[in-house]
Motif scaffolding. Structure first.
Motif, PDB file in Angstrom:
ATOM      1  N   TRP A 137       0.834  -1.201   0.000  1.00 27.36           N
ATOM      2  CA  TRP A 137       0.000   0.000   0.000  1.00 27.36           C
ATOM      3  C   TRP A 137       0.871   1.254   0.000  1.00 27.36           C
ATOM      4  N   ALA A 138       1.976   1.212   0.724  1.00 24.15           N
ATOM      5  CA  ALA A 138       2.900   2.355   0.741  1.00 24.15           C
ATOM      6  C   ALA A 138       3.495   2.577  -0.649  1.00 24.15           C
ATOM      7  N   VAL A 139       3.858   1.503  -1.343  1.00 27.64           N
ATOM      8  CA  VAL A 139       4.385   1.611  -2.711  1.00 27.64           C
ATOM      9  C   VAL A 139       3.326   2.227  -3.619  1.00 27.64           C
ATOM     10  N   ILE A 140       2.093   1.807  -3.472  1.00 29.74           N
ATOM     11  CA  ILE A 140       1.015   2.344  -4.305  1.00 29.74           C
ATOM     12  C   ILE A 140       0.855   3.845  -4.065  1.00 29.74           C
ATOM     13  N   ALA A 141       0.916   4.269  -2.806  1.00 26.83           N
ATOM     14  CA  ALA A 141       0.819   5.703  -2.496  1.00 26.83           C
ATOM     15  C   ALA A 141       1.967   6.454  -3.162  1.00 26.83           C
ATOM     16  N   TYR A 142       3.157   5.881  -3.131  1.00 25.68           N
ATOM     17  CA  TYR A 142       4.306   6.531  -3.763  1.00 25.68           C
ATOM     18  C   TYR A 142       4.157   6.558  -5.285  1.00 25.68           C
ATOM     19  N   VAL A 143       3.656   5.474  -5.870  1.00 28.71           N
ATOM     20  CA  VAL A 143       3.422   5.437  -7.317  1.00 28.71           C
ATOM     21  C   VAL A 143       2.423   6.530  -7.700  1.00 28.71           C
ATOM     22  N   ARG A 144       1.393   6.715  -6.899  1.00 28.48           N
ATOM     23  CA  ARG A 144       0.412   7.775  -7.180  1.00 28.48           C
ATOM     24  C   ARG A 144       1.097   9.150  -7.142  1.00 28.48           C
ATOM     25  N   ALA A 145       2.020   9.337  -6.192  1.00 29.25           N
ATOM     26  CA  ALA A 145       2.766  10.603  -6.127  1.00 29.25           C
ATOM     27  C   ALA A 145       3.639  10.770  -7.369  1.00 29.25           C
ATOM     28  N   LEU A 146       4.276   9.698  -7.822  1.00 28.39           N
ATOM     29  CA  LEU A 146       5.069   9.764  -9.055  1.00 28.39           C
ATOM     30  C   LEU A 146       4.184  10.126 -10.245  1.00 28.39           C
ATOM     31  N   GLN A 147       3.014   9.521 -10.310  1.00 28.95           N
ATOM     32  CA  GLN A 147       2.100   9.800 -11.415  1.00 28.95           C
ATOM     33  C   GLN A 147       1.694  11.277 -11.426  1.00 28.95           C
ATOM     34  N   GLN A 148       1.379  11.820 -10.257  1.00 33.54           N
ATOM     35  CA  GLN A 148       0.979  13.221 -10.185  1.00 33.54           C
ATOM     36  C   GLN A 148       2.139  14.152 -10.506  1.00 33.54           C
ATOM     37  N   SER A 149       3.355  13.737 -10.184  1.00 32.51           N
ATOM     38  CA  SER A 149       4.515  14.600 -10.411  1.00 32.51           C
ATOM     39  C   SER A 149       4.811  14.792 -11.893  1.00 32.51           C
ATOM     40  N   GLN A 150       4.331  13.921 -12.750  1.00 35.27           N
ATOM     41  CA  GLN A 150       4.628  14.028 -14.176  1.00 35.27           C
ATOM     42  C   GLN A 150       3.974  15.242 -14.821  1.00 35.27           C
ATOM     43  N   ASP A 151       2.872  15.687 -14.282  1.00 32.08           N
ATOM     44  CA  ASP A 151       2.176  16.848 -14.845  1.00 32.08           C
ATOM     45  C   ASP A 151       2.386  18.109 -14.007  1.00 32.08           C
ATOM     46  N   ALA A 152       3.259  18.033 -13.023  1.00 28.32           N
ATOM     47  CA  ALA A 152       3.466  19.176 -12.136  1.00 28.32           C
ATOM     48  C   ALA A 152       4.198  20.297 -12.874  1.00 28.32           C
ATOM     49  N   LYS A 153       3.784  21.504 -12.602  1.00 26.02           N
ATOM     50  CA  LYS A 153       4.416  22.681 -13.183  1.00 26.02           C
ATOM     51  C   LYS A 153       5.069  23.468 -12.048  1.00 26.02           C
ATOM     52  N   PRO A 154       6.184  24.132 -12.309  1.00 24.21           N
ATOM     53  CA  PRO A 154       6.830  24.915 -11.244  1.00 24.21           C
ATOM     54  C   PRO A 154       5.881  25.898 -10.569  1.00 24.21           C
ATOM     55  N   ALA A 155       4.940  26.440 -11.328  1.00 24.30           N
ATOM     56  CA  ALA A 155       3.995  27.402 -10.751  1.00 24.30           C
ATOM     57  C   ALA A 155       3.092  26.748  -9.704  1.00 24.30           C
ATOM     58  N   ASP A 156       2.950  25.407  -9.768  1.00 25.39           N
ATOM     59  CA  ASP A 156       2.100  24.698  -8.806  1.00 25.39           C
ATOM     60  C   ASP A 156       2.795  24.511  -7.454  1.00 25.39           C
ATOM     61  N   LEU A 157       4.100  24.725  -7.413  1.00 24.43           N
ATOM     62  CA  LEU A 157       4.869  24.487  -6.189  1.00 24.43           C
ATOM     63  C   LEU A 157       4.747  25.656  -5.223  1.00 24.43           C
ATOM     64  N   PRO A 158       4.899  25.369  -3.931  1.00 20.06           N
ATOM     65  CA  PRO A 158       4.969  26.466  -2.960  1.00 20.06           C
ATOM     66  C   PRO A 158       6.206  27.334  -3.252  1.00 20.06           C
ATOM     67  N   ALA A 159       6.175  28.571  -2.831  1.00 18.53           N
ATOM     68  CA  ALA A 159       7.242  29.531  -3.145  1.00 18.53           C
ATOM     69  C   ALA A 159       8.619  29.031  -2.711  1.00 18.53           C
ATOM     70  N   GLU A 160       8.699  28.438  -1.515  1.00 22.16           N
ATOM     71  CA  GLU A 160      10.015  27.979  -1.031  1.00 22.16           C
ATOM     72  C   GLU A 160      10.557  26.832  -1.888  1.00 22.16           C
ATOM     73  N   ASP A 161       9.663  25.967  -2.396  1.00 25.44           N
ATOM     74  CA  ASP A 161      10.118  24.875  -3.270  1.00 25.44           C
ATOM     75  C   ASP A 161      10.526  25.406  -4.640  1.00 25.44           C
ATOM     76  N   ARG A 162       9.797  26.419  -5.128  1.00 27.93           N
ATOM     77  CA  ARG A 162      10.182  27.048  -6.404  1.00 27.93           C
ATOM     78  C   ARG A 162      11.561  27.688  -6.283  1.00 27.93           C
ATOM     79  N   ALA A 163      11.836  28.299  -5.154  1.00 30.47           N
ATOM     80  CA  ALA A 163      13.152  28.935  -4.944  1.00 30.47           C
ATOM     81  C   ALA A 163      14.252  27.870  -4.935  1.00 30.47           C
ATOM     82  N   LEU A 164      13.993  26.740  -4.304  1.00 31.11           N
ATOM     83  CA  LEU A 164      14.986  25.638  -4.304  1.00 31.11           C
ATOM     84  C   LEU A 164      15.208  25.111  -5.714  1.00 31.11           C
ATOM     85  N   LEU A 165      14.141  25.023  -6.479  1.00 28.93           N
ATOM     86  CA  LEU A 165      14.243  24.543  -7.850  1.00 28.93           C
ATOM     87  C   LEU A 165      15.065  25.506  -8.696  1.00 28.93           C
ATOM     88  N   GLU A 166      14.804  26.784  -8.555  1.00 22.29           N
ATOM     89  CA  GLU A 166      15.556  27.797  -9.303  1.00 22.29           C
ATOM     90  C   GLU A 166      17.028  27.798  -8.891  1.00 22.29           C
TER      91      GLU A 166
END
Length: 155
Positions: free
Chosen positions: A123-152
């Motif tokens: 079940w934990a693997v499935i939860a992580y797979v779901r997070a991986l699936q959602q991350s594929q369509d993630a845009k930098p604008a969707d991230l919180p400001a502090e995470d965007r700063a780390l990315l930049e």
């Protein structure tokens, strides 16, 4: 060592009262290969559950599926058939129960992981797979400001 005295399982053995070499297990003995009891699907996905899923995924799944779930893991790079990327629409739409069943029983060239990954960890693997699936369509604008700063800063 090849010719030493030994009793085979069906041999007669005068040492025991029933003259059998095979013994009944001691009461309370648990078989080493006893199947893991099914765990219920968690109601809430926590950071600890995702972290456990990431750990288990990296150990058991990433050799074929790759760390990002792209289906290009180390084993595939060495000639094993590639699994589909985990973010295909049919896999994103698959139920958690379906994915649990695939981990438990295998599918296609993927063999069963029931004896390798505990039920609760599936079940934990499935939860992580779901997070991986959602991350594929993630845009930098969707991230919180502090995470965007780390990315930049990482660029």
């Amino acid at each position: 060592m090849d010719s030493q005295a030994k009793a085979k399982q069906w041999d007669e053995n005068a040492f025991f009262a029933n003259h059998s070499s095979m013994r009944e297990p001691v009461p309370g003995t648990v078989a080493r290969d006893a199947p893991d009891a099914p765990a219920p699907q968690p109601k809430v996905i926590t950071a600890a559950l995702l972290e456990r899923g990431r750990t288990e995924f990296n150990v058991f799944c990433s050799p074929c599926h790759g760390q990002s779930g792209d289906g290009r893991g180390m084993i595939v790079q060495r000639g094993f058939p590639a699994p589909p990327p985990l973010w295909l629409p049919r896999l994103e739409q698959a139920t958690a129960g379906y994915i649990y069943d695939v981990i438990t029983n295998g599918h296609g060239v993927m063999y069963s992981y029931a004896d390798r990954v505990k039920s609760a960890d599936r079940w934990a693997v499935i939860a992580y797979v779901r997070a991986l699936q959602q991350s594929q369509d993630a845009k930098p604008a969707d991230l919180p400001a502090e995470d965007r700063a780390l990315l930049e800063a990482a660029r």
